[in-house]
Design a protein around this motif. Structure first.
Motif, PDB file in Angstrom:
ATOM      1  N   ILE A  35       0.828  -1.135  -0.112  1.00  0.00           N
ATOM      2  CA  ILE A  35       0.118   0.014   0.138  1.00  0.00           C
ATOM      3  C   ILE A  35       0.947   1.231   0.155  1.00  0.00           C
ATOM      4  N   THR A  36       2.149   1.148   0.279  1.00  0.00           N
ATOM      5  CA  THR A  36       3.030   2.214   0.045  1.00  0.00           C
ATOM      6  C   THR A  36       3.055   2.739  -1.360  1.00  0.00           C
TER       7      THR A  36
ATOM      8  N   VAL B 185      -7.815   7.939  -2.685  1.00  0.00           N
ATOM      9  CA  VAL B 185      -6.699   8.347  -1.471  1.00  0.00           C
ATOM     10  C   VAL B 185      -6.351  10.097  -1.639  1.00  0.00           C
ATOM     11  N   VAL B 186      -6.298  10.388  -0.442  1.00  0.00           N
ATOM     12  CA  VAL B 186      -5.990  12.052  -0.392  1.00  0.00           C
ATOM     13  C   VAL B 186      -4.761  12.243   0.240  1.00  0.00           C
ATOM     14  N   ASP B 187      -4.158  11.246   1.113  1.00  0.00           N
ATOM     15  CA  ASP B 187      -2.938  11.530   1.737  1.00  0.00           C
ATOM     16  C   ASP B 187      -2.147  10.241   2.159  1.00  0.00           C
ATOM     17  N   THR B 188      -1.009  10.366   2.590  1.00  0.00           N
ATOM     18  CA  THR B 188      -0.657   9.168   3.300  1.00  0.00           C
ATOM     19  C   THR B 188       0.307   9.687   4.257  1.00  0.00           C
ATOM     20  N   GLU B 189       0.869   8.909   5.244  1.00  0.00           N
ATOM     21  CA  GLU B 189       1.698   9.479   6.566  1.00  0.00           C
ATOM     22  C   GLU B 189       2.196   8.371   7.005  1.00  0.00           C
ATOM     23  N   ILE B 190       3.258   8.476   7.934  1.00  0.00           N
ATOM     24  CA  ILE B 190       3.837   7.448   8.815  1.00  0.00           C
ATOM     25  C   ILE B 190       3.894   8.026  10.207  1.00  0.00           C
TER      26      ILE B 190
ATOM     27  N   ARG C  94       3.666   3.066  12.182  1.00  0.00           N
ATOM     28  CA  ARG C  94       2.493   2.666  11.159  1.00  0.00           C
ATOM     29  C   ARG C  94       2.426   3.518   9.975  1.00  0.00           C
ATOM     30  N   TYR C  95       2.237   2.805   8.771  1.00  0.00           N
ATOM     31  CA  TYR C  95       2.081   3.657   7.483  1.00  0.00           C
ATOM     32  C   TYR C  95       0.372   3.682   7.124  1.00  0.00           C
ATOM     33  N   VAL C  96       0.167   4.877   6.857  1.00  0.00           N
ATOM     34  CA  VAL C  96      -1.307   5.209   6.837  1.00  0.00           C
ATOM     35  C   VAL C  96      -1.658   5.915   5.340  1.00  0.00           C
ATOM     36  N   VAL C  97      -2.890   5.357   5.007  1.00  0.00           N
ATOM     37  CA  VAL C  97      -3.333   5.828   3.874  1.00  0.00           C
ATOM     38  C   VAL C  97      -4.839   6.389   4.185  1.00  0.00           C
TER      39      VAL C  97
END
Length: 251
Positions: free
Chosen positions: A177-178, A199-204, A237-240
């Motif tokens: 998912i990265t 998808v609007v953003d991703t974050e760790i 954690r990787y977040v989508v």
């Protein structure tokens, strides 16, 4: 000569054993990935049959359920659950126990499957069933819904958080998912309809940073969560983050 044959047989046997040991994770991963895909397809097939039998293909999450839709009591209870945790500001989302416990007993409502839906990510060619409660058993079977977050039925002021392994025992799960980028599509098919998110953003984030996964006022969100970095033991954690895209649903 006999002892040479024995030694040769032993060497060949050890070589084959080594090959089997080396290939086992790969073969097991292929088996698990295939099983997960088949379970997702089975859910979608059963849902289609149920919807056809009820005479109603889908039900908007913004209107009350009626008796012609499948499992109306379950749908109403899930709407109530989502409204209640939003009003309480998810105050009970405070420790691992709170999101591991299933939000509902589907069997109680006459549902003959233990999955509540299917997540599909076209870019990753991924389909996984969704199970209620982030237990070890459920995470081995597919994606899991974190209890005390919004159930996957959509609606304003909701944020459904789904978690998955970053690869496990050779199977992929949420490993890739990265690769998702802003604008990519993620769909959730529940017992009543298919919801489309972008998808609007991703974050760790840190594992304890619960605030990042809470309901956002006036938003209809889907959040995907997995361990990061890959094979790190879950240090982060990787977040989508995804937002409901109703325009795509109308196409």
């Amino acid at each position: 000569m006999m002892w040479r044959r024995v030694i040769m047989v032993f060497i060949i046997a050890m070589f084959l054993l080594g090959v089997i040991v080396m290939l086992y994770p790969l073969l097991h991963g292929v088996f698990v990935d295939t099983k997960i895909s088949m379970d997702a397809k089975e859910f979608l097939d059963q849902r289609q049959e149920t919807a056809a039998g009820s005479g109603q293909e889908s039900q908007s999450s913004n209107v009350p359920p009626d008796k012609t839709m499948p499992y109306p009591e379950l749908f109403a209870a899930m709407q109530t659950y989502n409204a209640r945790i939003c009003e309480a500001r998810q105050s009970q989302l405070c420790d691992p126990w709170s999101y591991q416990q299933p939000s509902f007993s589907l069997e109680k409502y006459g549902v003959d499957t233990d999955a509540i839906g299917v997540i599909c990510i076209p870019k990753l060619q991924l389909e996984m069933p969704i199970y209620l409660g982030a237990t070890t058993e459920n995470m081995a079977k597919g994606a899991v819904h974190l209890s005390q977050t919004s159930l996957p039925i959509g609606g304003m002021n909701t944020n459904c958080v789904l978690a998955g392994h970053r690869g496990y025992n050779g199977a992929a799960y949420f490993r890739y998912i990265t690769d998702l980028e802003i604008g990519d599509t993620v769909t959730i098919t529940n017992l009543w309809e298919t919801l489309i998110y972008s998808v609007v953003d991703t974050e760790i984030i840190d594992p304890t940073d619960i605030q990042k996964t809470l309901i956002q006022e006036d938003h209809e969100r889907l959040t995907l969560l997995t361990c990061h970095p890959y094979a790190s033991g879950g240090r982060q954690r990787y977040v989508v983050y995804c937002e409901r895209n109703k325009e795509m649903e109308e196409i």
